[in-house]
Design a protein around this motif. Structure first.
Motif, PDB file in Angstrom:
ATOM      1  N   ILE A 203       0.837  -1.198   0.000  1.00 29.94           N
ATOM      2  CA  ILE A 203       0.000   0.000   0.000  1.00 29.94           C
ATOM      3  C   ILE A 203       0.874   1.250   0.000  1.00 29.94           C
ATOM      4  CG2 ILE A 203      -1.632   1.358   1.373  1.00 29.94           C
ATOM      5  CD1 ILE A 203      -2.832  -1.336   2.319  1.00 29.94           C
ATOM      6  N   HIS A 204       1.896   1.239   0.833  1.00 28.87           N
ATOM      7  CA  HIS A 204       2.799   2.387   0.922  1.00 28.87           C
ATOM      8  C   HIS A 204       3.482   2.650  -0.419  1.00 28.87           C
ATOM      9  CE1 HIS A 204       6.358   4.768   2.059  1.00 28.87           C
ATOM     10  NE2 HIS A 204       5.632   5.178   3.084  1.00 28.87           N
ATOM     11  N   THR A 205       3.926   1.604  -1.074  1.00 26.33           N
ATOM     12  CA  THR A 205       4.599   1.735  -2.371  1.00 26.33           C
ATOM     13  C   THR A 205       3.686   2.373  -3.406  1.00 26.33           C
ATOM     14  OG1 THR A 205       6.013  -0.179  -1.945  1.00 26.33           O
ATOM     15  CG2 THR A 205       5.714   0.470  -4.249  1.00 26.33           C
ATOM     16  N   ILE A 206       2.432   1.942  -3.451  1.00 25.86           N
ATOM     17  CA  ILE A 206       1.477   2.500  -4.413  1.00 25.86           C
ATOM     18  C   ILE A 206       1.206   3.974  -4.133  1.00 25.86           C
ATOM     19  CG2 ILE A 206      -0.902   2.395  -5.262  1.00 25.86           C
ATOM     20  CD1 ILE A 206       0.914   0.145  -6.278  1.00 25.86           C
ATOM     21  N   LEU A 207       1.016   4.315  -2.870  1.00 25.74           N
ATOM     22  CA  LEU A 207       0.656   5.690  -2.538  1.00 25.74           C
ATOM     23  C   LEU A 207       1.792   6.679  -2.775  1.00 25.74           C
ATOM     24  CD1 LEU A 207      -1.664   5.424   0.582  1.00 25.74           C
ATOM     25  CD2 LEU A 207      -2.188   5.254  -1.845  1.00 25.74           C
ATOM     26  N   TYR A 208       3.026   6.188  -2.725  1.00 28.15           N
ATOM     27  CA  TYR A 208       4.149   7.091  -2.980  1.00 28.15           C
ATOM     28  C   TYR A 208       4.788   6.845  -4.346  1.00 28.15           C
ATOM     29  CZ  TYR A 208       3.561   9.131   1.536  1.00 28.15           C
ATOM     30  OH  TYR A 208       3.020   9.814   2.607  1.00 28.15           O
ATOM     31  N   SER A 209       3.963   6.331  -5.261  1.00 33.08           N
ATOM     32  CA  SER A 209       4.373   6.217  -6.658  1.00 33.08           C
ATOM     33  C   SER A 209       4.062   7.522  -7.381  1.00 33.08           C
ATOM     34  CB  SER A 209       3.632   5.060  -7.325  1.00 33.08           C
ATOM     35  OG  SER A 209       2.247   5.371  -7.450  1.00 33.08           O
ATOM     36  N   ASP A 210       4.346   7.576  -8.667  1.00 32.35           N
ATOM     37  CA  ASP A 210       4.134   8.796  -9.457  1.00 32.35           C
ATOM     38  C   ASP A 210       2.728   8.899 -10.039  1.00 32.35           C
ATOM     39  OD1 ASP A 210       6.717   9.710  -9.009  1.00 32.35           O
ATOM     40  OD2 ASP A 210       7.529   8.653 -10.753  1.00 32.35           O
ATOM     41  N   MET A 211       1.834   7.985  -9.689  1.00 27.00           N
ATOM     42  CA  MET A 211       0.480   8.007 -10.224  1.00 27.00           C
ATOM     43  C   MET A 211      -0.331   9.159  -9.622  1.00 27.00           C
ATOM     44  SD  MET A 211      -0.588   3.961 -10.357  1.00 27.00           S
ATOM     45  CE  MET A 211       0.075   3.540  -8.750  1.00 27.00           C
ATOM     46  N   SER A 212      -1.416   9.530 -10.316  1.00 29.29           N
ATOM     47  CA  SER A 212      -2.347  10.510  -9.766  1.00 29.29           C
ATOM     48  C   SER A 212      -3.118   9.871  -8.618  1.00 29.29           C
ATOM     49  CB  SER A 212      -3.326  10.978 -10.848  1.00 29.29           C
ATOM     50  OG  SER A 212      -4.233   9.935 -11.183  1.00 29.29           O
ATOM     51  N   LEU A 213      -3.819  10.692  -7.850  1.00 28.17           N
ATOM     52  CA  LEU A 213      -4.583  10.180  -6.718  1.00 28.17           C
ATOM     53  C   LEU A 213      -5.661   9.199  -7.187  1.00 28.17           C
ATOM     54  CD1 LEU A 213      -4.696  10.541  -3.620  1.00 28.17           C
ATOM     55  CD2 LEU A 213      -6.501  12.233  -3.980  1.00 28.17           C
ATOM     56  N   GLN A 214      -6.340   9.525  -8.284  1.00 27.61           N
ATOM     57  CA  GLN A 214      -7.342   8.619  -8.842  1.00 27.61           C
ATOM     58  C   GLN A 214      -6.715   7.286  -9.226  1.00 27.61           C
ATOM     59  OE1 GLN A 214     -10.587   8.540  -9.333  1.00 27.61           O
ATOM     60  NE2 GLN A 214     -11.278  10.615  -8.895  1.00 27.61           N
ATOM     61  N   GLU A 215      -5.570   7.341  -9.864  1.00 28.72           N
ATOM     62  CA  GLU A 215      -4.896   6.108 -10.297  1.00 28.72           C
ATOM     63  C   GLU A 215      -4.446   5.276  -9.106  1.00 28.72           C
ATOM     64  OE1 GLU A 215      -2.939   7.576 -14.546  1.00 28.72           O
ATOM     65  OE2 GLU A 215      -1.912   8.038 -12.645  1.00 28.72           O
ATOM     66  N   LYS A 216      -4.023   5.929  -8.048  1.00 28.38           N
ATOM     67  CA  LYS A 216      -3.609   5.195  -6.845  1.00 28.38           C
ATOM     68  C   LYS A 216      -4.784   4.429  -6.243  1.00 28.38           C
ATOM     69  CE  LYS A 216       0.113   8.428  -5.799  1.00 28.38           C
ATOM     70  NZ  LYS A 216       0.589   9.549  -4.952  1.00 28.38           N
ATOM     71  N   GLY A 217      -5.938   5.095  -6.114  1.00 30.45           N
ATOM     72  CA  GLY A 217      -7.123   4.420  -5.591  1.00 30.45           C
ATOM     73  C   GLY A 217      -7.549   3.261  -6.460  1.00 30.45           C
ATOM     74  N   LEU A 218      -7.563   3.480  -7.770  1.00 27.29           N
ATOM     75  CA  LEU A 218      -7.956   2.437  -8.707  1.00 27.29           C
ATOM     76  C   LEU A 218      -6.987   1.260  -8.671  1.00 27.29           C
ATOM     77  CD1 LEU A 218      -9.881   1.508 -10.931  1.00 27.29           C
ATOM     78  CD2 LEU A 218      -8.473   2.747 -12.579  1.00 27.29           C
ATOM     79  N   LEU A 238      -7.725   9.894   1.449  1.00 31.92           N
ATOM     80  CA  LEU A 238      -7.620  11.324   1.713  1.00 31.92           C
ATOM     81  C   LEU A 238      -6.166  11.737   1.630  1.00 31.92           C
ATOM     82  CD1 LEU A 238      -9.873  11.500   4.902  1.00 31.92           C
ATOM     83  CD2 LEU A 238     -10.566  12.140   2.594  1.00 31.92           C
ATOM     84  N   SER A 239      -5.885  12.842   0.959  1.00 35.02           N
ATOM     85  CA  SER A 239      -4.510  13.261   0.747  1.00 35.02           C
ATOM     86  C   SER A 239      -4.343  14.754   1.018  1.00 35.02           C
ATOM     87  CB  SER A 239      -4.091  12.977  -0.706  1.00 35.02           C
ATOM     88  OG  SER A 239      -2.864  13.592  -1.017  1.00 35.02           O
ATOM     89  N   ASN A 240      -3.212  15.107   1.631  1.00 36.46           N
ATOM     90  CA  ASN A 240      -2.856  16.527   1.715  1.00 36.46           C
ATOM     91  C   ASN A 240      -1.591  16.811   0.916  1.00 36.46           C
ATOM     92  OD1 ASN A 240      -0.841  15.470   3.341  1.00 36.46           O
ATOM     93  ND2 ASN A 240      -1.099  16.956   4.997  1.00 36.46           N
ATOM     94  N   LYS A 241      -1.248  15.858   0.009  1.00 33.81           N
ATOM     95  CA  LYS A 241      -0.154  16.105  -0.929  1.00 33.81           C
ATOM     96  C   LYS A 241      -0.668  17.001  -2.044  1.00 33.81           C
ATOM     97  CE  LYS A 241       2.649  13.021  -2.353  1.00 33.81           C
ATOM     98  NZ  LYS A 241       3.201  11.846  -3.069  1.00 33.81           N
ATOM     99  N   GLU A 242       0.227  17.704  -2.681  1.00 36.87           N
ATOM    100  CA  GLU A 242      -0.140  18.481  -3.875  1.00 36.87           C
ATOM    101  C   GLU A 242       0.048  17.572  -5.078  1.00 36.87           C
ATOM    102  OE1 GLU A 242       2.080  22.071  -4.062  1.00 36.87           O
ATOM    103  OE2 GLU A 242       1.209  22.903  -2.230  1.00 36.87           O
ATOM    104  N   GLU A 243      -1.041  16.999  -5.533  1.00 35.22           N
ATOM    105  CA  GLU A 243      -0.984  16.067  -6.638  1.00 35.22           C
ATOM    106  C   GLU A 243      -2.283  16.147  -7.424  1.00 35.22           C
ATOM    107  OE1 GLU A 243      -0.855  11.988  -5.225  1.00 35.22           O
ATOM    108  OE2 GLU A 243      -1.823  12.596  -3.389  1.00 35.22           O
ATOM    109  N   GLU A 244      -2.251  15.640  -8.631  1.00 39.46           N
ATOM    110  CA  GLU A 244      -3.440  15.641  -9.461  1.00 39.46           C
ATOM    111  C   GLU A 244      -4.425  14.609  -8.947  1.00 39.46           C
ATOM    112  OE1 GLU A 244      -2.632  15.068 -13.551  1.00 39.46           O
ATOM    113  OE2 GLU A 244      -1.255  16.744 -13.717  1.00 39.46           O
ATOM    114  N   VAL A 245      -5.709  14.993  -8.903  1.00 41.25           N
ATOM    115  CA  VAL A 245      -6.762  14.061  -8.516  1.00 41.25           C
ATOM    116  C   VAL A 245      -7.034  13.093  -9.661  1.00 41.25           C
ATOM    117  CG1 VAL A 245      -9.149  13.826  -7.793  1.00 41.25           C
ATOM    118  CG2 VAL A 245      -7.765  15.717  -6.936  1.00 41.25           C
TER     119      VAL A 245
END
Length: 245
Positions: A203-218, A238-245
């Motif tokens: 889970i940690h690896t996916i969330l700190y990958s280069d994917m968008s937030l939508q892609e991470k959830g999917l 839920l994210s407080n990173k500055e990233e694309e949804v």
């Protein structure tokens, strides 16, 4: 704060008994709710639907200047418990239904989480991941008594037996956790269809990958399905990173 909501029936089930949603008020407060229903034919999705719809109604009327967040959550859980219990006693086929229920109420970077059942909340930060909630499960009782280890609990034949659910008893007392967003971090709310299939490091690896937030959830949902998908799979990220949804 950005968020993504995903739910999937999985690979083996024909009915999705999970309900998940995020509600945002004009004052900036955010409510994330996860419910994993259980019961007879079509009763599980009825219980989880009641939980989500009632939380939405109560949140719209919530006055934080009059009622403290913890008191409001306590009252809302008790009210939902009574609503599900009443529905199950007067509707044929709904006897014994119930639901896990997690509600996270956030105001800016601080939040309070109320929890019943074995759906989970994880806090994920740059150098680690931590399970915030503790499952109300039979195996956790065995762990506490020293009868089995946490490693043995992962494969125990009764690992999915719940000791506490909303709508199955006259009263309900959720556990509470006060949380705070750290910079560059996430909160992951999910049902056991996800947590039973994906390891914390993955889970940690996916969330700190280069994917968008939508892609991470999917991706988390897709990977849970690839790992068997025996159950419904749902999450709120839920994210407080500055990233694309």
């Amino acid at each position: 704060m950005e968020f993504v909501v995903k739910t999937d029936v999985g690979m083996k089930r024909t009915v999705n008994e999970d309900r998940v949603d995020v509600f945002v008020r004009s004052d900036g407060r955010i409510l994330a709710v996860v419910a994993d229903g259980m019961g007879g034919h079509k009763a599980g999705d009825v219980a989880s639907e009641i939980a989500i719809s009632e939380f939405k109604r109560y949140f719209a009327a919530y006055n934080p200047s009059v009622v403290k967040a913890k008191d409001w959550l306590t009252y809302t859980f008790q009210s939902i418990n009574q609503a599900i219990l009443k529905h199950s006693t007067i509707n044929i086929g709904c006897e014994g239904m119930g639901t896990t229920l997690i509600a996270g109420l956030f105001d800016k970077n601080k939040g309070i989480i109320a929890h019943v059942g074995d759906s989970r909340v994880y806090k994920v930060f740059p150098n680690g991941i931590k399970q915030i909630t503790r499952d109300h499960s039979y195996v956790n009782i065995l762990i506490d008594s020293g009868e089995i280890s946490e490693e043995q609990a992962k494969t125990h034949p009764q690992k999915n037996v719940l000791m506490k659910a909303v709508g199955t008893e006259r009263t309900i007392h959720p556990d509470f956790y006060e949380v705070e967003f750290q910079p560059n971090s996430y909160f992951l709310f999910c049902t056991d269809g996800l947590s039973n299939k994906l390891s914390e490091p993955f889970i940690h690896t996916i969330l700190y990958s280069d994917m968008s937030l939508q892609e991470k959830g999917l991706t988390l949902v897709e990977e849970a399905n690839l790992s068997g998908g025996e159950d419904n799979i749902s999450l709120i990220l839920l994210s407080n990173k500055e990233e694309e949804v």
